[in-house]
Design an enzyme around this catalytic site. Structure first.
Site, short mmCIF file in Angstrom:
data_model
loop_
_atom_site.label_atom_id
_atom_site.label_comp_id
_atom_site.label_asym_id
_atom_site.label_seq_id
_atom_site.Cartn_x
_atom_site.Cartn_y
_atom_site.Cartn_z
N GLY A 31 0.85 -1.25 0.06
CA GLY A 31 -0.07 -0.22 0.01
C GLY A 31 0.80 1.28 -0.09
O GLY A 31 2.22 1.24 -0.17
N HIS A 37 4.87 2.07 -8.06
CA HIS A 37 3.89 0.93 -8.08
C HIS A 37 2.92 0.86 -9.35
O HIS A 37 2.77 -0.19 -9.86
CB HIS A 37 2.82 1.10 -6.79
CG HIS A 37 3.30 0.80 -5.43
ND1 HIS A 37 3.52 1.81 -4.49
CD2 HIS A 37 3.90 -0.31 -4.92
CE1 HIS A 37 4.16 1.44 -3.26
NE2 HIS A 37 4.50 -0.07 -3.48
N LYS A 151 13.60 -2.14 -7.38
CA LYS A 151 14.19 -1.47 -6.24
C LYS A 151 14.62 -2.29 -4.91
O LYS A 151 15.33 -2.12 -4.47
CB LYS A 151 12.72 -0.39 -5.95
CG LYS A 151 12.81 0.02 -4.65
CD LYS A 151 13.34 1.31 -4.22
CE LYS A 151 13.40 1.75 -2.84
NZ LYS A 151 12.44 1.07 -1.90
N GLN A 155 14.84 -8.92 -3.13
CA GLN A 155 13.83 -9.46 -2.83
C GLN A 155 13.31 -10.27 -4.19
O GLN A 155 12.67 -11.41 -4.25
CB GLN A 155 12.52 -8.30 -2.46
CG GLN A 155 11.25 -8.90 -2.78
CD GLN A 155 10.36 -7.74 -2.08
OE1 GLN A 155 10.16 -7.71 -0.90
NE2 GLN A 155 9.71 -7.16 -3.10
N ARG A 189 8.21 4.85 2.28
CA ARG A 189 8.71 5.21 3.53
C ARG A 189 8.98 6.84 3.35
O ARG A 189 9.49 7.49 4.11
CB ARG A 189 9.99 4.57 3.81
CG ARG A 189 9.50 3.22 4.48
CD ARG A 189 10.78 2.54 5.01
NE ARG A 189 10.39 1.54 5.66
CZ ARG A 189 10.31 0.10 5.35
NH1 ARG A 189 10.25 0.04 4.10
NH2 ARG A 189 10.10 -0.73 6.22
P1 AMP Z 1 6.12 -2.20 -1.13
O1 AMP Z 1 4.71 -1.70 -1.34
O2 AMP Z 1 7.28 -1.44 -1.11
O3 AMP Z 1 6.39 -3.82 -0.64
O4 AMP Z 1 6.65 -2.53 -2.79
C1 AMP Z 1 5.51 -3.28 -3.85
C2 AMP Z 1 6.45 -3.67 -5.19
O5 AMP Z 1 6.69 -2.20 -5.73
C3 AMP Z 1 7.60 -4.45 -4.83
O6 AMP Z 1 7.66 -5.29 -5.87
C4 AMP Z 1 8.57 -3.17 -5.08
O7 AMP Z 1 9.92 -3.48 -5.51
C5 AMP Z 1 7.99 -2.18 -5.96
N1 AMP Z 1 8.46 -0.90 -5.90
C6 AMP Z 1 8.57 0.12 -4.68
N2 AMP Z 1 9.07 1.00 -4.98
C7 AMP Z 1 9.43 1.08 -6.53
C8 AMP Z 1 10.08 2.02 -7.36
N3 AMP Z 1 10.44 3.10 -6.80
N4 AMP Z 1 10.07 1.68 -8.60
C9 AMP Z 1 9.63 0.54 -8.87
N5 AMP Z 1 9.01 -0.41 -8.16
C10 AMP Z 1 8.84 -0.23 -7.01
#
Ligand code: AMP
Length: 284
Positions: A31, A37, A151, A155, A189
């Site tokens: 979220g 995203h 990013k 993971q 964050r």
């Molecule tokens: P998160 O909500 O932080 O768990 O991220 C969900 C997905 O979005 C994960 O696959 C992250 O690697 C991807 N993500 C987060 N930040 C970015 C970004 N700046 N550029 C591309 N993908 C991202």
């Protein structure tokens, strides 16, 4: 756009699509959605008939309870962003039904070496938590494609390993890092950064770019060059007001320390500014 919290209901809907021969792309998130995203969702839309986005702040992957408690929640905002890009399903499970055995009793998935270095070394248990949640989400959604961001480079490797270990028939797609204009990698964050921290944060990307140029400028870079660059970059980050956790020049395929420039490399950084921990990376 359907919004479902009930696991069984989400499972039945996704199964119905599969039975009707309609493909599914899946984007798992925690979220607080940003354009990074949305770039994943764009890709997902280009690949399959249906896009499923999950929003679930997975307690298992937080090694620090304060980090979990502080994790930004912007559900209403997220829902309107998702309605605008028109996904088929937003799946928002509750932790109590997702882990009915209780979070402390979940049998977590261990994937070996890759989970214990870099992020894994600094956030013990993090990747077991990630692998466990993603495996359960895959079982519910049964996607043809799952999209993740570069990013979280490590993971993405962990997820590829998960799919291999359990022979899951899912295409894992990695997408480039989406950045702010000054180069800061977008992250949920970032909203916790103060104005001055936000301004300083772009330094991480500048440092990554500069290490990348330095590696390219050396004819045959070797171990000593990589160690020097890691050290000098750490010092530069400290001088810029960060507390670096690691600066690491690694082989792309294994994340083992780089030996020479023959193999493709990735430079990874984790650093705190104030209380906020930022990660970023760049391919060489
Ligand atoms: P998160 O909500 O932080 O768990 O991220 C969900 C997905 O979005 C994960 O696959 C992250 O690697 C991807 N993500 C987060 N930040 C970015 C970004 N700046 N550029 C591309 N993908 C991202």
């Amino acid at each position: 756009m359907q919004v479902i919290s009930d696991i069984k209901e989400a499972q039945i809907l996704c199964q119905k699509w599969q039975d009707e021969g309609e493909s599914i792309s899946f984007v798992p998130t925690m979220g607080c959605l940003h354009d990074g995203h949305l770039s994943l969702i764009d890709k997902a839309k280009s690949l399959a008939d249906h896009v499923v986005v999950s929003i679930f702040v997975n307690p298992l992957q937080f090694d620090d309870i304060n980090d979990l408690l502080k994790y930004p929640g912007t559900l209403e905002d997220d829902r309107s962003k998702l309605a605008e890009v028109d996904v088929s399903l937003v799946f928002i499970p509750h932790a109590s039904s997702f882990y009915p055995e209780g979070e402390d009793n979940v049998e977590q998935i261990e994937l070996g070496e890759i989970t214990s270095i870099l992020e894994g070394a600094h956030r013990p248990g993090h990747f077991a938590g990630v692998a466990t949640v993603v495996k359960r989400l895959f079982k519910i959604i049964q996607p043809n494609f799952a999209i993740f961001g570069d990013k979280d480079f490590q993971q993405l490797m962990v997820i590829k390993q998960l799919v291999k270990k359990f022979s899951l028939d899912i295409n894992i797609i990695g997408m480039p890092i989406f950045r702010e204009n000054d180069g800061l990698a977008m992250s949920s964050r970032n909203i916790h950064l103060s104005k001055s921290e936000r301004k300083k944060s772009a330094e991480i990307y500048r440092q990554l770019e500069s290490v990348k140029s330095a590696i390219k400028a050396i004819a045959h870079p070797g171990l000593a060059d990589f160690a020097d660059l890691e050290q000098s970059t750490s010092k530069n980050l400290i001088a810029a007001g960060f507390t670096p956790e690691y600066v690491a020049i690694r082989q792309v395929d294994t994340l083992l320390p780089a030996k020479n420039h023959d193999s493709a490399l990735v430079i990874l950084v984790a650093a705190k500014i104030g209380k906020i921990r930022l990660i970023d990376n760049i391919l060489v």
